[in-house]
Design a protein around this motif. Structure first.
Motif, PDB file in Angstrom:
ATOM      1  N   TYR A  11       0.798  -1.237   0.000  1.00 39.30           N
ATOM      2  CA  TYR A  11       0.000   0.000   0.000  1.00 39.30           C
ATOM      3  C   TYR A  11       0.826   1.281   0.000  1.00 39.30           C
ATOM      4  O   TYR A  11       0.320   2.342  -0.356  1.00 39.30           O
ATOM      5  CB  TYR A  11      -0.929   0.003   1.220  1.00 39.30           C
ATOM      6  CG  TYR A  11      -1.774  -1.245   1.320  1.00 39.30           C
ATOM      7  CD1 TYR A  11      -2.616  -1.612   0.279  1.00 39.30           C
ATOM      8  CD2 TYR A  11      -1.700  -2.076   2.431  1.00 39.30           C
ATOM      9  CE1 TYR A  11      -3.373  -2.771   0.349  1.00 39.30           C
ATOM     10  CE2 TYR A  11      -2.460  -3.236   2.508  1.00 39.30           C
ATOM     11  CZ  TYR A  11      -3.287  -3.583   1.474  1.00 39.30           C
ATOM     12  OH  TYR A  11      -4.033  -4.737   1.535  1.00 39.30           O
ATOM     13  N   VAL A  12       2.068   1.189   0.410  1.00 39.16           N
ATOM     14  CA  VAL A  12       2.906   2.388   0.451  1.00 39.16           C
ATOM     15  C   VAL A  12       4.317   2.008   0.003  1.00 39.16           C
ATOM     16  O   VAL A  12       4.845   0.961   0.396  1.00 39.16           O
ATOM     17  CB  VAL A  12       2.920   3.020   1.861  1.00 39.16           C
ATOM     18  CG1 VAL A  12       3.439   2.064   2.917  1.00 39.16           C
ATOM     19  CG2 VAL A  12       3.712   4.310   1.870  1.00 39.16           C
ATOM     20  N   ASP A  13       4.901   2.837  -0.849  1.00 35.73           N
ATOM     21  CA  ASP A  13       6.246   2.584  -1.359  1.00 35.73           C
ATOM     22  C   ASP A  13       7.280   3.190  -0.430  1.00 35.73           C
ATOM     23  O   ASP A  13       7.203   4.388  -0.093  1.00 35.73           O
ATOM     24  CB  ASP A  13       6.397   3.185  -2.759  1.00 35.73           C
ATOM     25  CG  ASP A  13       5.425   2.563  -3.759  1.00 35.73           C
ATOM     26  OD1 ASP A  13       5.092   1.380  -3.598  1.00 35.73           O
ATOM     27  OD2 ASP A  13       5.003   3.285  -4.688  1.00 35.73           O
ATOM     28  N   VAL A  21      11.044   1.434   9.967  1.00 40.83           N
ATOM     29  CA  VAL A  21       9.588   1.574   9.913  1.00 40.83           C
ATOM     30  C   VAL A  21       9.024   1.689  11.325  1.00 40.83           C
ATOM     31  O   VAL A  21       8.160   2.531  11.600  1.00 40.83           O
ATOM     32  CB  VAL A  21       8.943   0.379   9.173  1.00 40.83           C
ATOM     33  CG1 VAL A  21       7.425   0.382   9.367  1.00 40.83           C
ATOM     34  CG2 VAL A  21       9.281   0.430   7.690  1.00 40.83           C
ATOM     35  N   CYS A  22       9.526   0.855  12.229  1.00 39.25           N
ATOM     36  CA  CYS A  22       9.068   0.905  13.625  1.00 39.25           C
ATOM     37  C   CYS A  22       9.319   2.271  14.241  1.00 39.25           C
ATOM     38  O   CYS A  22       8.460   2.828  14.938  1.00 39.25           O
ATOM     39  CB  CYS A  22       9.770  -0.180  14.447  1.00 39.25           C
ATOM     40  SG  CYS A  22       9.328  -1.868  13.987  1.00 39.25           S
ATOM     41  N   GLU A  23      10.494   2.817  14.005  1.00 42.58           N
ATOM     42  CA  GLU A  23      10.842   4.127  14.569  1.00 42.58           C
ATOM     43  C   GLU A  23       9.966   5.230  13.977  1.00 42.58           C
ATOM     44  O   GLU A  23       9.526   6.139  14.695  1.00 42.58           O
ATOM     45  CB  GLU A  23      12.323   4.412  14.310  1.00 42.58           C
ATOM     46  CG  GLU A  23      13.249   3.483  15.096  1.00 42.58           C
ATOM     47  CD  GLU A  23      14.695   3.551  14.630  1.00 42.58           C
ATOM     48  OE1 GLU A  23      14.986   4.333  13.684  1.00 42.58           O
ATOM     49  OE2 GLU A  23      15.537   2.809  15.195  1.00 42.58           O
ATOM     50  N   ALA A  24       9.678   5.119  12.668  1.00 41.10           N
ATOM     51  CA  ALA A  24       8.830   6.123  12.016  1.00 41.10           C
ATOM     52  C   ALA A  24       7.409   6.072  12.566  1.00 41.10           C
ATOM     53  O   ALA A  24       6.804   7.117  12.862  1.00 41.10           O
ATOM     54  CB  ALA A  24       8.825   5.887  10.504  1.00 41.10           C
ATOM     55  N   LEU A 186       2.421   5.947   7.784  1.00 44.38           N
ATOM     56  CA  LEU A 186       3.800   5.846   7.304  1.00 44.38           C
ATOM     57  C   LEU A 186       4.003   6.747   6.080  1.00 44.38           C
ATOM     58  O   LEU A 186       5.039   7.400   5.946  1.00 44.38           O
ATOM     59  CB  LEU A 186       4.129   4.394   6.959  1.00 44.38           C
ATOM     60  CG  LEU A 186       5.558   4.130   6.491  1.00 44.38           C
ATOM     61  CD1 LEU A 186       6.573   4.577   7.535  1.00 44.38           C
ATOM     62  CD2 LEU A 186       5.741   2.641   6.167  1.00 44.38           C
ATOM     63  N   TYR A 187       3.010   6.793   5.206  1.00 52.43           N
ATOM     64  CA  TYR A 187       3.070   7.663   4.025  1.00 52.43           C
ATOM     65  C   TYR A 187       3.235   9.128   4.438  1.00 52.43           C
ATOM     66  O   TYR A 187       4.061   9.859   3.866  1.00 52.43           O
ATOM     67  CB  TYR A 187       1.802   7.480   3.202  1.00 52.43           C
ATOM     68  CG  TYR A 187       1.644   8.453   2.064  1.00 52.43           C
ATOM     69  CD1 TYR A 187       2.409   8.333   0.904  1.00 52.43           C
ATOM     70  CD2 TYR A 187       0.721   9.499   2.141  1.00 52.43           C
ATOM     71  CE1 TYR A 187       2.267   9.232  -0.148  1.00 52.43           C
ATOM     72  CE2 TYR A 187       0.576  10.400   1.098  1.00 52.43           C
ATOM     73  CZ  TYR A 187       1.347  10.266  -0.046  1.00 52.43           C
ATOM     74  OH  TYR A 187       1.203  11.146  -1.076  1.00 52.43           O
ATOM     75  N   ALA A 188       2.467   9.545   5.444  1.00 52.84           N
ATOM     76  CA  ALA A 188       2.566  10.928   5.921  1.00 52.84           C
ATOM     77  C   ALA A 188       3.962  11.218   6.451  1.00 52.84           C
ATOM     78  O   ALA A 188       4.532  12.298   6.208  1.00 52.84           O
ATOM     79  CB  ALA A 188       1.522  11.179   7.006  1.00 52.84           C
ATOM     80  N   TRP A 189       4.543  10.261   7.174  1.00 53.88           N
ATOM     81  CA  TRP A 189       5.899  10.433   7.712  1.00 53.88           C
ATOM     82  C   TRP A 189       6.908  10.546   6.577  1.00 53.88           C
ATOM     83  O   TRP A 189       7.807  11.397   6.595  1.00 53.88           O
ATOM     84  CB  TRP A 189       6.246   9.245   8.616  1.00 53.88           C
ATOM     85  CG  TRP A 189       7.572   9.377   9.327  1.00 53.88           C
ATOM     86  CD1 TRP A 189       7.815   9.908  10.558  1.00 53.88           C
ATOM     87  CD2 TRP A 189       8.855   8.967   8.817  1.00 53.88           C
ATOM     88  NE1 TRP A 189       9.145   9.853  10.864  1.00 53.88           N
ATOM     89  CE2 TRP A 189       9.812   9.278   9.807  1.00 53.88           C
ATOM     90  CE3 TRP A 189       9.276   8.363   7.636  1.00 53.88           C
ATOM     91  CZ2 TRP A 189      11.166   9.009   9.642  1.00 53.88           C
ATOM     92  CZ3 TRP A 189      10.636   8.098   7.464  1.00 53.88           C
ATOM     93  CH2 TRP A 189      11.561   8.419   8.463  1.00 53.88           C
TER      94      TRP A 189
END
Length: 406
Positions: A11-13, A21-24, A186-189
């Motif tokens: 869903y997100v590249d 990813v966890c930290e984000a 995650l995309y927003a980050w």
């Protein structure tokens, strides 16, 4: 809630590592409780390589063993004693090298240098079941001539680890109760940090109504407790085991696959956050679904065989004669899909969060569906989820969409 790293990538590249990813996510307010590697094949095929059998001679002290010399792409041929009836010179094979760990269920054993009936053996030529890529034990794996000597078996079989990210969902983050919901954060980050990315999910262009052969009426009597109720039917489905990709998607997040129809509903819920319920359409008496309340004390047996006494405050999914489901909480015995089911109705609804929370507590039932409904799901996500379920059902069960969405 468990999130699959590989599923998230649908869903997100992004190019972040699992730890990044966890930290984000934690910095975005979705605190990560743990990160765990999940191997598609136990051991990840470490220590297994592609080899070529250069010579194969009968063992001098055995009527069934063979002494082979095998090229592992390391310059020096290795002598391996093999008991498989189909081993022969010239074959490309999978070899467990010395020090490699193999698994039989929970048991682990290490390949060591050994002597078999007086002849030294430096490894093992493997069968499918011995390395976890199949169930055949009639002989060793014989690979195509194109297989490259020295290539790690993990690379040949495209074995990649996934990672399980445990996200702690607070009561105010019902929007993150799915892979797509987490992907949005995650995309927003990624955007905020100037990284190249895109957010996407499957379209519904493949959805179409094939016929109107299974038209089931829908009536909602309590619009306050059920502001939106949608349904669609599929006729001529074959209920069977789900394909490997769908089973793997569910298993990594801790769900047990049931059958293709039930698995589709679970997949949609964990993909997009919309709980679905599937009914055997032939068990919907009167060809009508009625969303309403029933008198205090009305008996109702859930799918697990436990009898409950309904409250007039419960919202219940009924047919013309009896209750079929405590809305948003638990299905009733006989209302689901079974091996002999051929016609199904998918339900996709938005229920009042307070009503669902009270019903779940009243009956002592806590399900993945009630967890989402009582926190408040997207009130505009029902049609999309229903169409995605219908598209998958046509693909995996062979059914035809047999009524307009209601």
């Amino acid at each position: 809630m468990n999130i699959s790293y590989k599923w998230l990538k649908e869903y997100v590249d992004f190019e972040l590592s699992p730890q990044e990813v966890c930290e984000a996510l934690t910095s975005e307010g979705l605190e990560v409780g743990s990160l765990e590697e999940h191997q598609a094949i136990k051991g990840g095929l470490r220590g297994l390589v592609i080899g070529k059998v250069e010579t194969c001679e009968a063992h001098p002290n055995s009527d069934h063993l063979h002494v082979c010399t095998v090229d592992l792409g390391q310059g020096e041929l290795q002598q391996i004693v093999c008991g498989a009836p189909n081993v022969a010179a010239g074959q490309k094979v999978v070899v467990a090298t010395v020090g490699c760990k193999l698994y039989d269920g929970d048991k682990e054993f290490v390949i060591k240098k050994s002597k078999l009936r007086g002849v030294e053996s430096n490894g093992m030529i493997c069968a499918e079941d011995e390395i976890g890529v199949g169930t055949d034990h009639s002989g060793i794996i014989v690979l195509p001539e194109s297989a490259k000597v020295g290539m790690p078996a993990a690379e040949y079989y495209h074995v990649e680890s996934d990672y399980l990210i445990e996200v702690d969902i607070t009561p105010n983050r019902s929007d993150a109760c799915s892979h797509y919901g987490v992907a949005r954060d995650l995309y927003a980050w990624l955007v905020r940090h100037g990284m190249k990315t895109s957010l996407h999910r499957p379209g519904c262009e493949a959805f179409k109504v094939d016929n109107h052969d299974l038209d089931i009426a829908v009536e909602v009597e309590d619009n306050k407790k059920c502001p939106r109720y949608c349904a669609v039917t599929l006729k001529g489905c074959e209920v069977k085991e789900s394909p490997a990709w769908l089973q793997e998607r569910l298993q990594i997040i801790g769900l047990r696959p049931i059958n293709n129809i039930v698995d589709i509903t679970n997949y949609i819920m964990f993909a997009y956050g919309q709980p679905l319920h599937c009914f055997d359409a032939d068990m919907i008496k009167g060809n009508k679904v009625i969303v309403k309340s029933l008198p205090d004390g009305t008996p109702f047996v859930t799918l697990d065989g436990v009898e409950h006494k309904l409250s007039h405050e419960d919202i219940v999914i009924c047919n013309e004669e009896e209750p079929m489901c405590i809305a948003g909480v638990f299905g009733g015995k006989g209302s689901g899909t079974y091996e002999n089911t051929t016609n199904v109705l998918f339900e996709s609804a938005y229920f009042n969060p307070t009503s669902i929370r009270k019903s779940a507590r009243r009956h002592g039932l806590n399900t993945d569906a009630s967890f989402r409904f009582e926190r408040g799901i997207d009130p505009n996500g029902q049609i999309y989820a229903l169409k995605q379920a219908a598209i998958l059902a046509r693909e995996l069960a062979g059914g035809t969409v047999s009524m307009e969405i209601k």
